[in-house]
Scaffold this active site. Sequence first.
Site, mmCIF file in Angstrom:
data_model
loop_
_atom_site.group_PDB
_atom_site.id
_atom_site.type_symbol
_atom_site.label_atom_id
_atom_site.label_comp_id
_atom_site.label_asym_id
_atom_site.label_seq_id
_atom_site.Cartn_x
_atom_site.Cartn_y
_atom_site.Cartn_z
ATOM 1 C CE LYS A 204 -3.046 3.075 0.778
ATOM 2 N NZ LYS A 204 -4.273 3.426 0.127
ATOM 3 C CB CYS A 258 -3.317 8.809 -0.010
ATOM 4 S SG CYS A 258 -4.996 8.504 0.512
#
Length: 426
Positions: A204, A258
Amino acid sequence: MMKKLCVMGLGYIGLPTAVMFAKHGLKVHGVDVNPVVVETLQKKQLHIEEPGLKEMMTEVMDNGRLEVSTAPAKADAFIIAVPTPIKADKTANLDYVKSATEMIVPYLEKGNLVILESTVPPRTVEDVMVPILQRSGLNIGEDLYVSHSPERVLPGQLFKELVDNDRIVGGINEKSAQLTVELYKTFVKGKIHVTDATTAEMVKLMENTYRDVNIALANEFARIAEKVGFNVWEAIELANCHPRVNIHRPGPGVGGHCIAVDPWFIIEQAPEEAKLITTARNINDSMPYHVVHTIEELVKTIDNPVISLFGLAFKGNIDDMRESPSLVVLEELRNKGYELKIYDPYVKAEIPGKVDGVEEALSGSDLLVILTDHKVFAELDFASLKGFMRNHNVLDTRHICSQEAVQNAGFKYFEIGSKLPLEVHV
Ligand code: SAJ
């Protein structure tokens, strides 16, 4: 067979996930520590926006498959989807992950599965969650299964991506991974890839770091272009004709919760090794200041300049301002005492100096700075706007307007990554 699920955290990821499982026949108990969120949801109202969410949530609440509360309940599987913000020292704040894990400990039973969906630094599952879960007295890996399955969906099209995207499942052992795959198979149509927990955590982070480093490279090329004297946009377009080259887009910096955050979670764990990642992060963080410097150069010959800033959102066609480079540009210019007019048709929040219409945002202005790549900004009719401005200058930090159209309308066109010095219209 897992029949009952407890979802910890009812935000952008937890709530749609809870609703999806309920929609597919599981009995879901959703938990949020914020009583206002729980009360809102109990009234079948939403505290977040997502197309399709309200209808689906109402349906599963009406048929009794989803209930919400501030306290956990016993279940076959627990999914933790809580925020992992970044602290001022650029390390991950794992307080929510820890407290959500602590909260479920009294409810855990032999055979249960615990899945973390939040984005975390590598080894969080093994080194932070597992020790907390051990307090249940259950044998981890044998009586209690644990895994990480990072969320990778894009708000705005969550339900499509929840179903269609591939999923990564990292178990602390094979049985944990296998049970997690079975659970997500309830609705995931994309491929489910199995690995260990730490690898899943890194996957991720690596996806978003890949993008951050590539954007930093584009931004560095832009700075080099300004110094050496060529147009970076033309050069990138030509370089990208090569079949194995895909240079990203320079811009005013990298925003969002993010890409501007996740690389720090890697740096935290391996600061000596993460040299390129750290440099890239710093380059991207420096871009708003570079934009400010460029603006100052442009307006330095103008008395009491008025500057119009177009775009507060961190990227185009959305209202999200989290970590937006526009906010840094705005604050810097304001601290330096410039008169500013701010416009973003997507952003509803009250921001001092923000006005509601293009004309008002341009009246008496000397320089229009485009900071966000909203489609509506690319489509501005400059000829009709000229009359509102005092001087006719455009700084397009996103390279979204047609230079020709802007110039034909009688404006001077400037962009990040093209030759200096700059001669403005005065
Ligand atoms: N940006 C540039 N140049 C580019 C691309 C982006 O300056 O060439 C800027 C954008 O303007 C924005 C920032 O970078 O300020 C980030 O935007 P983005 O579109 O790259 O990413 P996010 O933050 O909206 O979503 C990302 C996605 N990750 C990847 O593409 C690898 C998304 O798939 C993830 O689900 C999401 O992060 C997440 O939740 O992690």
